[in-house]
Design a protein around this motif. Structure first.
Motif, mmCIF file in Angstrom:
data_model
loop_
_atom_site.group_PDB
_atom_site.id
_atom_site.type_symbol
_atom_site.label_atom_id
_atom_site.label_comp_id
_atom_site.label_asym_id
_atom_site.label_seq_id
_atom_site.Cartn_x
_atom_site.Cartn_y
_atom_site.Cartn_z
ATOM 1 N N GLN A 136 8.062 -6.161 -1.154
ATOM 2 C CA GLN A 136 6.563 -6.404 -2.189
ATOM 3 C C GLN A 136 6.776 -7.334 -3.573
ATOM 4 O O GLN A 136 5.565 -6.628 -3.930
ATOM 5 N N LEU A 170 4.349 0.091 -3.911
ATOM 6 C CA LEU A 170 4.030 -0.417 -2.269
ATOM 7 C C LEU A 170 4.111 0.540 -1.979
ATOM 8 O O LEU A 170 3.780 1.750 -2.117
ATOM 9 N N SER A 180 3.636 -3.640 -9.978
ATOM 10 C CA SER A 180 3.381 -3.413 -8.192
ATOM 11 C C SER A 180 3.336 -2.108 -7.545
ATOM 12 O O SER A 180 4.493 -1.491 -7.978
ATOM 13 N N THR A 235 3.766 -9.435 -4.480
ATOM 14 C CA THR A 235 2.927 -9.288 -5.431
ATOM 15 C C THR A 235 3.312 -11.171 -6.517
ATOM 16 O O THR A 235 1.723 -11.331 -6.745
ATOM 17 N N TYR A 260 3.791 -0.761 5.914
ATOM 18 C CA TYR A 260 5.200 -1.455 5.771
ATOM 19 C C TYR A 260 5.449 0.420 6.788
ATOM 20 O O TYR A 260 4.830 1.255 6.771
ATOM 21 N N SER A 276 -2.035 -8.808 2.425
ATOM 22 C CA SER A 276 -2.042 -7.430 2.416
ATOM 23 C C SER A 276 -0.791 -6.876 3.422
ATOM 24 O O SER A 276 -0.364 -7.526 4.482
ATOM 25 N N CYS A 290 2.801 2.611 3.552
ATOM 26 C CA CYS A 290 3.982 2.746 3.289
ATOM 27 C C CYS A 290 4.726 4.162 4.150
ATOM 28 O O CYS A 290 4.602 4.936 3.291
#
Length: 310
Positions: free
Chosen positions: A130, A299, A297, A134, A156, A153, A190
């Motif tokens: 990720q 996730l 960032s 990013t 996960y 995008s 995720c």
């Protein structure tokens, strides 16, 4: 690291000891099935963690942009592997050979599945991945390509279950459940399964605890008891690093949120899935150290709308 590896040639040779390849007589009520012991002994499985990554709305990209999406995905893998080999070599030491990261990977066309020993490695790899994504999305990686193709995008999924290898391919519940979870997701989340949730409870008290631990804490955790920690002082930018400038955190996981969101069905059984969101900070800098930026960032996300669960 390979799972239990089997070859079709060997399985077929073993099968011919108990079964006939070609049968020209009619089926008889006296015909018997193979002993269950034969089935379990012939194909042995391991319990492994699978990290599934899926390119969100891949089919929505127009040509020729769409043609570059799998190229970008491979570039993200390459940069992620280089970063891990350089900055997170303690956690991933069993996968580094000759200074290169080597991971079992199944290409699914619009993403793929990475196989690891345990869920922490899957989660750590997702964080590193990720981070690189990013960098691409914020115009710090292949800027002109980013301008041309646009933002990407990813979805996960992390599962922990049985896996075996047949020739060059991988099979098993961990991969099947992972693909099933990804198919339920209509956004860029995720998600993880119950076994992953339980693994973190067992060894770390909870997955949320990762926001408070560092690489040094792994020495006390049973799955990492045979790891070599002699170079741990050289680790500064691992997935579990916690660096700070004064009282302000400048690198590492800030927050982890996990929420149980429902059940999905696999092999006539239901199991719970969890939605994860991890916020982390990392830095980008040139080799001379003259340019440096901190970037935040995330996730996953905590939006559960459109998720097809029961």
């Amino acid at each position: 690291m390979n799972s239990n590896k089997h070859s079709l040639e060997n399985i077929e040779a073993e099968l011919k000891k108990y079964d006939t390849e070609h049968n020209y007589s009619s089926y008889s009520a006296n015909d018997k099935e193979l002993e269950r012991q034969f089935l379990t002994d012939t194909i042995k499985t391991d319990i492994k963690s699978t990290l599934g990554i899926d390119i969100y709305q891949y089919s929505q990209f127009p040509e020729p942009n769409q043609n570059f999406i799998p190229v970008i995905f491979k570039l993200l893998i390459d940069v992620t592997n280089l970063n891990i080999a350089k900055y997170d070599f303690i956690l991933f030491q069993k996968y580094i050979k000759n200074s290169k990261l080597e991971i079992d990977f199944i290409d699914s066309g619009d993403g793929g599945f990475f196989i690891f020993e345990n869920p922490l490695l899957s989660l750590a790899y997702a964080i590193h991945f990720q981070e690189v994504l990013t960098n691409y999305n914020t115009y710090h990686l292949y800027r002109r390509l980013r301008i041309s193709i646009g933002e990407i995008s990813l979805r996960y999924s992390i599962t922990y279950d049985s896996i075996f290898q047949l020739d060059d391919n991988f099979y098993g519940a961990s991969i099947i459940n992972n693909a099933r979870i990804l198919s339920k997701d209509k956004l860029n989340r995720c998600l993880s399964d119950q076994n992953t949730h339980d693994w973190f409870l067992k060894y770390f008290n909870s997955i949320e605890q990762l926001s408070n631990i560092t690489d040094r804490d792994l020495k006390r955790v049973e799955p990492f008891k045979d790891y070599d920690f002699k170079n741990i002082s050289k680790i500064k930018f691992s997935a579990l690093s916690k660096n700070a400038n004064g009282a302000v955190q400048s690198f590492g996981i800030k927050n982890i949120y996990s929420q149980k969101i429902g059940l999905i069905k696999s092999k006539n059984q239901y199991f719970s899935i969890y939605n994860l969101q991890i916020t982390f900070i990392y830095g980008i800098f040139n080799e001379e150290g003259t340019e440096y930026q901190n970037i935040t960032s995330t996730l996953g996300n905590l939006n559960t709308s459109g998720l097809n669960v029961e």
